[in-house]
Design an enzyme around this catalytic site. Structure first.
Site, short mmCIF file in Angstrom:
data_model
loop_
_atom_site.label_atom_id
_atom_site.label_comp_id
_atom_site.label_asym_id
_atom_site.label_seq_id
_atom_site.Cartn_x
_atom_site.Cartn_y
_atom_site.Cartn_z
N CYS A 166 150.89 33.57 31.23
CA CYS A 166 151.49 34.67 31.99
C CYS A 166 150.48 35.41 32.84
CB CYS A 166 152.22 35.60 31.05
SG CYS A 166 153.75 34.84 30.56
N GLU A 167 149.86 34.74 33.76
CA GLU A 167 149.11 35.40 34.82
C GLU A 167 148.86 34.40 35.95
OE1 GLU A 167 144.70 35.99 34.53
OE2 GLU A 167 145.21 36.25 32.42
N GLY A 227 121.46 19.98 35.32
CA GLY A 227 121.99 20.52 36.56
C GLY A 227 122.58 19.56 37.55
N ARG A 287 126.58 17.99 32.25
CA ARG A 287 127.71 17.55 33.08
C ARG A 287 127.61 16.09 33.49
NH1 ARG A 287 130.43 21.36 35.89
NH2 ARG A 287 128.58 22.67 35.73
N TYR A 300 132.23 21.27 29.83
CA TYR A 300 132.59 22.69 29.98
C TYR A 300 134.10 22.91 30.10
CZ TYR A 300 127.65 22.59 31.12
OH TYR A 300 126.30 22.36 31.08
N ARG A 334 137.98 26.16 34.11
CA ARG A 334 137.06 26.03 35.26
C ARG A 334 137.71 26.33 36.61
NH1 ARG A 334 134.47 22.21 36.88
NH2 ARG A 334 132.50 23.29 37.17
N1 LLP Z 1 119.78 23.20 30.25
C1 LLP Z 1 120.02 24.52 30.29
C2 LLP Z 1 118.95 25.44 29.90
C3 LLP Z 1 121.27 24.99 30.74
O1 LLP Z 1 121.49 26.30 30.78
C4 LLP Z 1 122.27 24.07 31.11
C5 LLP Z 1 123.57 24.54 31.58
C6 LLP Z 1 121.97 22.69 31.04
C7 LLP Z 1 120.71 22.29 30.61
C8 LLP Z 1 122.96 21.63 31.41
O2 LLP Z 1 123.30 21.70 32.74
P1 LLP Z 1 124.23 20.58 33.40
O3 LLP Z 1 123.47 19.27 33.42
O4 LLP Z 1 125.44 20.46 32.56
O5 LLP Z 1 124.53 21.10 34.75
N2 LLP Z 1 130.30 26.47 32.47
C9 LLP Z 1 129.78 26.05 33.75
C10 LLP Z 1 128.43 25.38 33.61
C11 LLP Z 1 127.36 26.26 33.03
C12 LLP Z 1 126.06 25.52 32.84
C13 LLP Z 1 125.04 26.37 32.22
N3 LLP Z 1 123.80 25.74 31.88
C14 LLP Z 1 130.79 25.11 34.39
O6 LLP Z 1 131.86 24.91 33.84
O7 LLP Z 1 130.54 24.61 35.49
#
Ligand code: LLP
Length: 417
Positions: free
Chosen positions: A341-342, A238, A275, A370, A311
């Site tokens: 096209c949007e 996160g 991330r 992502y 994103r």
């Molecule tokens: N662990 C779990 C259980 C998760 O669901 C996630 C991400 C992570 C770890 C990794 O989180 P991070 O460190 O990457 O924040 N598509 C969205 C992000 C969705 C993240 C969902 N869960 C975007 O492009 O911002």
């Protein structure tokens, strides 16, 4: 250094990005810096120095096999959200016993595969527990399980990426904890090894993790007191990154320091960064197709789009945009848009940039997490190639998808039902 400019030219490690663009037939392309990936891993490693811990890379952020292998070689484990991610994790050589499998909708087939490999499976709901039990019985294995607690902490992020709220679709209803414990106790196929939570993504304050840690440690102690031999406390991923290039985002050290005092003996901490491990390690290199003005709006039209990078239009996410080469045209405020096209097809809005010439290289930053993995074939755009820079070496780590690849899946076969 991973990405830097010199004389108006962008470099990735030792290579001039323009040089790469001029020599590669496809555009756009994703370009990664290995150095940046390994530095990001090192930041977690150093932050966790002296703490029994597992750095479990969230493969969902970017599941390129070469990148996964590099992280595994550096010492990371992996966190999964699907059976196919399990296959990538196994191909990359991760130790299944240290791998975590999360998700609110794991299928019975996926669970059987996970239990067979011996990965830690996160219980998300009452039905999920029953399915894991069944998978354990069918495979005649004991499933090491963790319980996904919902700490009900506000991660202060976009609602689409907030996951730790009481009303979120993830995790168990905490009030039912005793039911879960009883079920686990009475199931010979389940072995409770830890607790898990994940608060959300793009988090910018360590206080969010600290609040969750207090709650999680409370549950951890309570469950241990009930006689369960818990080992792992998984705080999820996160941590955000500085997309805006001007925001103070906590470092992994600041994150870990904020929770250090809550750690107790014989506990192994798991973190699941996605991330913050890969986000700033990649750029999308595109070419300018043309520049136009409509009404009071100026547009830079590029060959990249919402198909390669969704994103901005999905989350209203900001990605920094610049050029890979000197551009000296008049400065104006532009929307940077693709050919789809949007009107949702934009990569940046209201950016002050010099007016580029046609074919100029335009770069979108921080696309490691992502982005490639959320790309699509919309408007029949083919998924771009991915390249990795290691010093002065350029390595293609996934070729561009072609129309032939796409056409191959069409068929017109009667199906017996
Ligand atoms: N662990 C779990 C259980 C998760 O669901 C996630 C991400 C992570 C770890 C990794 O989180 P991070 O460190 O990457 O924040 N598509 C969205 C992000 C969705 C993240 C969902 N869960 C975007 O492009 O911002």
């Amino acid at each position: 250094m991973s990405f830097y400019t010199n004389d108006g030219y962008l470099y990735c490690e030792d290579i001039k990005v323009k040089h790469i663009q001029d020599r590669i037939p496809n555009s756009p392309i994703y370009l990664y810096s290995l150095n940046r990936i390994l530095e990001n891993y090192k930041a977690y490693k150093e932050a966790l120095d002296g703490i029994p811990s597992i750095i479990s890379y969230a493969l969902k952020a970017n599941s390129n096999l070469t990148i996964a292998r590099h992280l595994r070689e550096a010492g990371a484990s992996a966190t999964l959200v699907s059976g196919n991610e399990l296959k990538i994790a196994m191909a990359a050589g991760f130790d299944p016993k240290l791998v975590t499998y999360n998700g609110n909708g794991k299928t019975t087939a996926e669970l059987s595969m996970a239990v067979l490999h011996g990965v830690m499976v996160n219980i998300d709901s009452e039905f999920d527990l029953q399915h894991i039990k069944k998978a354990a019985a069918e495979t005649r294995k004991t499933a090491n399980v963790t319980l996904r607690i919902n700490p009900d902490v506000d991660s202060e992020v976009h609602p689409y990426v907030a996951t730790g709220f009481k009303n979120s679709k993830f995790g168990i209803m905490n009030e039912r904890l005793d039911w879960y414990l009883k079920e686990i106790e009475n199931s010979s196929g389940l072995n409770l090894v830890g607790l898990h939570c994940h608060l959300g993504s793009t988090i910018k304050k360590v206080r969010v993790f600290q609040d969750a840690m207090k709650i999680m440690i409370h549950f951890f102690k309570e469950i241990r007191e009930k006689g369960f031999n818990l080992k792992y406390l998984n705080l999820g991923g996160g941590l955000g990154i500085d997309y805006e290039k001007n925001q103070p985002i906590p470092t992994p050290s600041e994150l870990i320091d904020s929770i250090r005092d809550y750690l107790i003996p014989d506990l192994t901490l798991i973190v699941e960064p996605g991330r913050s491990m890969i986000g700033d390690a990649s750029i999308l290199i595109t070419r300018v197709t043309g520049v136009k003005t409509n009404g009071s709006k100026n547009f830079i039209v590029i060959d990249g789009s919402m198909a390669e990078l969704i994103r901005p239009c999905l989350y209203d996410a900001y990605h920094h945009i610049g050029f890979i080469e000197p551009v000296t045209g008049e400065k104006k405020v532009f929307d940077i848009v693709g050919p789809i096209c949007e009107s949702a097809d934009f990569l940046g809005k209201d950016r002050e940039l010099p007016t580029p010439h046609e074919t100029a290289g335009l770069v979108v930053y921080d696309v490691g997490a992502y982005c490639y993995i959320m790309s699509s074939n919309y408007n029949l755009k083919m998924r771009p190639a991915e390249y990795l820079v290691n010093g002065n070496q350029l390595i293609r780590i996934r070729r561009a998808e072609t129309m032939d690849d796409y056409m191959r899946l069409f068929e017109n076969d009667p199906v017996a039902i």
